[in-house]
Structure formats: structure tokens, C-alpha cells
Design a protein around this motif. Structure first.
Motif, short mmCIF file in Angstrom:
data_model
loop_
_atom_site.label_atom_id
_atom_site.label_comp_id
_atom_site.label_asym_id
_atom_site.label_seq_id
_atom_site.Cartn_x
_atom_site.Cartn_y
_atom_site.Cartn_z
N ALA A 87 0.88 -1.23 0.20
CA ALA A 87 -0.06 0.00 -0.03
C ALA A 87 0.87 1.23 -0.02
N ARG A 88 1.89 1.20 0.86
CA ARG A 88 2.94 2.39 0.77
C ARG A 88 3.53 2.52 -0.33
N LEU A 89 3.96 1.31 -1.00
CA LEU A 89 4.50 1.28 -2.48
C LEU A 89 3.62 2.14 -3.23
N TYR A 90 2.65 1.59 -3.36
CA TYR A 90 1.50 2.24 -4.17
C TYR A 90 1.38 3.70 -4.06
N SER A 91 1.31 4.25 -2.86
CA SER A 91 0.89 5.66 -2.54
C SER A 91 2.16 6.15 -2.79
N MET A 92 3.46 5.85 -3.02
CA MET A 92 4.62 6.56 -3.27
C MET A 92 4.73 6.68 -4.80
N THR A 93 4.16 5.59 -5.66
CA THR A 93 4.64 5.62 -7.05
C THR A 93 3.38 5.64 -7.95
N SER A 94 2.01 5.27 -7.41
CA SER A 94 0.84 5.45 -8.57
C SER A 94 0.68 6.54 -9.23
N ALA A 95 0.86 7.82 -8.69
CA ALA A 95 0.75 8.97 -9.59
C ALA A 95 1.93 9.00 -10.72
N LYS A 96 2.95 8.60 -10.49
CA LYS A 96 3.73 8.65 -11.66
C LYS A 96 3.58 7.56 -12.77
N LEU A 97 3.18 6.34 -12.34
CA LEU A 97 3.03 5.38 -13.14
C LEU A 97 1.53 5.49 -13.93
N TYR A 98 0.53 6.25 -13.18
CA TYR A 98 -0.59 6.48 -13.82
C TYR A 98 -0.58 7.47 -14.91
N GLY A 99 0.41 8.58 -14.56
CA GLY A 99 0.70 9.28 -15.65
C GLY A 99 1.34 8.75 -16.82
N VAL A 100 2.19 7.53 -16.63
CA VAL A 100 2.69 7.11 -17.96
C VAL A 100 1.68 6.28 -18.47
N VAL A 101 0.95 5.37 -17.75
CA VAL A 101 -0.08 4.66 -18.70
C VAL A 101 -1.08 5.57 -19.25
N LEU A 102 -1.57 6.51 -18.52
CA LEU A 102 -2.46 7.69 -19.30
C LEU A 102 -1.88 8.35 -20.64
N ARG A 103 -0.47 8.57 -20.46
CA ARG A 103 0.22 9.16 -21.63
C ARG A 103 0.37 7.89 -22.84
N ILE A 104 0.43 6.92 -22.45
CA ILE A 104 0.45 5.93 -23.55
C ILE A 104 -1.12 5.47 -24.10
N LEU A 105 -1.99 5.29 -23.28
CA LEU A 105 -3.18 4.88 -23.57
C LEU A 105 -4.14 5.95 -23.90
N ASN A 106 -4.03 7.00 -23.35
CA ASN A 106 -5.17 8.33 -23.55
C ASN A 106 -6.42 8.09 -23.28
N ARG A 107 -6.59 7.13 -22.26
CA ARG A 107 -8.11 6.82 -22.00
C ARG A 107 -8.16 6.47 -20.54
N ASP A 108 -9.02 7.38 -19.87
CA ASP A 108 -9.28 6.83 -18.37
C ASP A 108 -9.43 5.48 -18.23
N ASP A 109 -10.39 4.92 -18.56
CA ASP A 109 -10.76 3.49 -17.99
C ASP A 109 -10.03 2.40 -18.68
N LEU A 110 -9.03 2.65 -19.76
CA LEU A 110 -8.04 1.72 -20.35
C LEU A 110 -6.88 1.86 -19.10
N ALA A 111 -6.50 3.02 -18.98
CA ALA A 111 -5.57 3.23 -18.05
C ALA A 111 -5.62 2.79 -16.57
N GLN A 112 -6.84 3.05 -16.03
CA GLN A 112 -7.20 2.39 -14.73
C GLN A 112 -7.03 1.00 -14.60
N ASP A 113 -7.48 0.27 -15.54
CA ASP A 113 -7.41 -1.28 -15.81
C ASP A 113 -5.95 -1.60 -15.91
N CYS A 114 -5.30 -0.96 -16.85
CA CYS A 114 -3.92 -1.20 -17.16
C CYS A 114 -2.94 -0.98 -15.78
#
Lengths: 230, 222
Positions: free
Chosen positions: B63-90
Motif C-alpha cells: 500500500a505504501r509502495l502504491y501511494s509513493m509511485t501510483s501517480a507517476k505510473l498512472y501518468g505513464v499509462v495515461l500518456r500511452i493509452l490516452n483513456r481513463d478507463d483503459l489506463a485504470q485497468d492497465c
């Protein structure tokens, strides 16, 4: 030694693999080579490192809370191991396992990995025990209120038949107490002596399986370290 | 097949590419460099410990690892997929991979965030390719989310020493080489798709990439 042209070709192929432009049969052939070619694995690792800063420029975006809720649910004990558990990564290089190969193998190894894990542990301190190659050999975790250690084999030192790595804990007077044998695979719990604290130092010696010492190591110490708070 | 797919996204490709793949020269952070390096070092140490705890099935550490890294990694996924729903599943699937494979992380091979970013990027590109196949099979009109007109994030290369070095080396490539490499890296475009998207012969694309990679490696190793 590999000719320079060949070396350059394999390096560029590794770059294309990481970039994602190596596709179809070329990618499958490359991944088959990668399985046993340590040098190629190093080249793939190097390309991942070279490209890594490309992602630094991306602005962070906080994901919705629901994402974590779903993840937390999926890692609850008792949840089935999904295809995402890829024990396939257990080889020398994890990067190569990021591709889309050997799905059935991935699933099989992943299931094996999951069954060896003990669910629900909470650690407040961790120690990495290095192997003879100065890489992560074992992970040791502890919780201050618990009377045991949780030890997991990662890349254990290869030992001659009949020899084992023994874990010791040092008390305030410098006396060593045997804690247990570092596992060659999977995870293991080891009880701690009542008087000991997780702040004490740990040491590892290589011993004969049939003649395990109880007072002090019979050979030189090959590793020593302390638990570090998370 | 893939040509048909990317052709739906084409829009005066070169002019857009020329506009959005620009690497500014960084002249900042001289005073804060040491502090920043120290902060990165401490963060990496903590992430390494958390990954080790995850390998021992510590969900609180995860949980701590997620809180420290998820915003960075969500930004990466969102940048590649360009869609919230896909990015969240990914993102969800990528973190499950991190959880299941934390014991395989090797600090001598990569920084923790580099390791996790590679997992997330590959997860996103795999999803993109899967959707591409589905679209081709259903004769749909394409995946407008794959390539958009937003800036590719190469401007952020000036934030770290490694980034500056990579940025300088990318600047030494020909413009087209830099562009196709960036598109392949961020959008998972294959040789065929790059050729179609940029309206350039396939052989030329392959040469640009091979020579570009070779030049990049030599520059980074020099």
C-alpha cells in the motif's frame, strides 16, 4: 569472442526489442535467444536503462481511489492467482520477461510462486542477504512484535552438495545464536530466541548439513548485516 | 493490416511531429542538484525496502509502495493509452504484476521506479496491441486514442543527469530518427505503422531506427 559486426547487430536488436519495434517472428526468435544468452540479457537491460529517462518528463496524475480498492481486493489471501503472476521473471534478467511469450509457462510458474508465499505478513524491518555474487540471495523480514523472521530465497548461493547457509544472530555480548538454515527455494519462518531483538546483527556461515554447529560457526562468516526499518 | 489502422490517425503527420518533439536545453537546477540527488537516493532506498517487503507478502508495504509511485505510473499509462478507463485497468494489472514479482527485482539492474515503469509501459503497450488486433478483426474505424496531438514528453529529459545525457544524444540524431524512436517508445508503433503514419517507405523507417539506436548507444557510452 563475438565479431564486432555481430555484436553491433545483437545490440541494435536488443534496442529494437526494448523500443517495441521488433515484432512477429523476429521477436519470438529474439526471445528464444534471450532465454539462454546472458550477454544479450545484459544488452536488453542496458537499453531499458538508456531509455528510462524518457518517462521522467511525464507529469504524475493521481489515479482514482477505486484503482487501489480493486488492487487491494485482488491481493487478498484466497484470491486466485491471475495471469499477472509471472514466475517467468525468475531468471537472470527480468526485462526479457516483459514480452508476450510462453503464456502457459508463465501461468504455471506464477502459480508455483503463489503457492510458496505466505499470505498476510506485515513487516516493519527488512534485510537483504547477499549471495556469493553480491546479488540478492535472500530477503529477511521481521515485525517487532512477532517472535520470528520470514525468509525468502531469491537467488541463493549455489553450494556443493551437503553444504548449507546457516543464519546466526549476534547478542549484545558478541555471542552468536543459530537461527536457522537459509532456504534454497521458497519461503521459511524462523523463530527468534526470546532475549533477542530485531535490532541485533545477523551473520551467515556455510556449514556441513550433517554437522551443524550450535555454539558458533565452524567456518568464516560470508555475510553480516542488520534489519533496516521500512 | 496495420497500415489501414494507422491511416485513420494520420493528419499532416510530419508537421505535427516537428512541432511536438522538441527538446529544450536545460539550464536550471544547478543549486538544487545535490538535494535532488539525495532525495532520489533516499526514495530509491525506501522503494527497494518496500519491494523486498512485498516479496515477503507484506500488503501494508505494498500500500505504501502504491501511494509513493501510483501517480507517476498512472501518468505513464495515461500518456500511452490516452483513456481513463483503459489506463485504470492497465495500472491495476501492472501493480498486480509488481506484487507477484517483487521478489525478482534486482537493485543492481535498475532503480526501483525504472523497473516498475518498464512493467507499466509494457503492460500499456501490450494492451494497445491487443486492442489494435481486436479493431482489425472487427473492421472498426481505428483507435483514435493511440496517437493524439499532445506533446510527447521529451521536454522532461532535462530533469535528471541521465535525462540530460539522453536528451543531448537524442538531439544529435536526425529529426526524423528522433521522431520515430519517440513514437515507437511512447505509442508502441511498429515499423509498418510508423511508415504509414509518417508516409515514409518502410525500408527508410527501418534504417532510421537501426542507425538511430546505434548512434544513440555510441553517444551515451562516450
Amino acid at each position: 569472442m563475438m565479431p564486432e559486426n555481430e555484436q553491433q547487430d545483437s545490440n541494435t536488436l536488443a534496442g529494437e526489442y526494448v523500443l517495441g519495434t521488433l515484432q512477429g517472428q523476429d521477436r519470438i526468435d529474439f526471445e528464444q535467444r534471450l532465454d539462454s544468452d546472458v550477454q544479450l540479457q545484459g544488452e536488453v537491460d542496458a537499453w531499458h536503462q538508456r531509455f528510462a529517462p524518457m518517462l521522467d518528463g511525464i507529469e504524475p496524475v493521481t489515479p482514482p481511489n477505486a484503482v487501489w480498492d480493486q488492487i487491494a481486493h485482488r491481493i487478498e489471501p484466497g484470491q486466485p492467482a491471475h495471469e499477472e503472476s509471472t514466475g517467468f521473471w525468475n531468471s537472470l534478467s527480468f526485462w526479457r520477461n516483459l514480452g508476450m511469450v510462453a503464456a502457459t509457462l508463465v501461468l504455471a510458474l506464477g502459480m508455483t510462486l503463489m503457492t510458496t508465499r505466505q499470505q498476510g505478513m506485515e513487516m516493519d524491518s527488512i534485510m537483504v542477504v547477499l549471495n556469493d555474487q553480491y546479488r540478492t540471495g535472500w530477503l529477511v523480514g521481521a515485525h517487532a512484535s512477532e517472535g520470528f523472521l520470514n525468509v525468502k530465497a531469491v537467488e541463493p548461493t549455489e553450494l556443493p552438495k551437503g553444504k548449507v547457509c546457516q543464519l546466526w544472530m549476534e547478542d549484545e555480548r558478541g555471542h552468536l545464536h543459530p537461527i536457522g538454515l537459509l532456504p534454497h527455494n521458497g519461503s521459511q519462518q524462523m523463530d527468534l530466541p526470546n532475549s533477542m531483538s530485531t535490532r541485533n546483527r545477523f551473520k551467515v556461515s556455510v556449514e556441513l548439513m550433517d554437522l551443524l554447529p550450535k555454539d558458533k560457526p565452524s567456518s568464516e562468516i560470508v555475510f553480516e548485516g542488520k534489519l533496516t526499518e521500512i | 493490416m496495420s497500415v489501414a489502422y494507422v491511416s485513420t490517425c494520420r493528419f499532416d503527420a510530419w508537421s505535427v511531429l516537428l512541432r511536438y518533439i522538441y527538446i529544450p536545453r536545460g539550464e536550471f537546477m544547478a543549486n538544487g542538484d545535490n538535494d535532488q540527488q539525495e532525495a532520489i537516493r533516499l526514495r530509491n532506498q525506501e522503494l527497494e525496502r518496500l519491494l523486498a517487503a512485498c516479496a515477503l507478502s507484506d500488503r501494508k508495504a505494498f500500500a505504501r509502495l502504491y501511494s509513493m509511485t501510483s501517480a507517476k505510473l498512472y501518468g505513464v499509462v495515461l500518456r500511452i493509452l490516452n483513456r481513463d478507463d483503459l489506463a485504470q485497468d492497465c495500472l491495476q494489472d501492472a501493480y498486480i504484476k509488481v506484487w507477484n514479482n517483487a521478489g525478482n527485482y534486482r537493485s543492481q539492474m535498475a532503480a526501483p521506479l525504472t523497473w516498475m515503469s518498464a512493467i507499466v509501459r509494457n503492460q500499456a503497450l501490450d494492451l494497445l496491441r491487443k486492442r489494435k488486433r481486436e479493431v482489425m478483426e472487427s473492421n472498426d474505424s481505428g483507435l483514435p486514442e493511440q496517437i493524439d496531438g499532445a506533446l510527447l514528453p521529451l521536454e522532461g529529459l532535462t530533469r535528471t543527469d541521465d535525462g540530460k545525457r539522453l536528451g543531448n544524444c537524442l538531439e544529435q540524431l536526425k529529426e526524423q530518427q528522433r521522431q520515430v524512436i519517440a513514437l515507437a517508445y511512447f505509442k508502441g508503433l511498429t515499423h509498418d505503422e510508423l511508415a504509414a503514419y509518417t508516409e515514409t517507405p518502410l525500408g527508410t523507417i527501418k534504417t532510421w531506427i537501426r542507425r538511430g539506436l546505434d548512434q544513440l548507444r555510441r553517444c551515451l557510452e562516450s
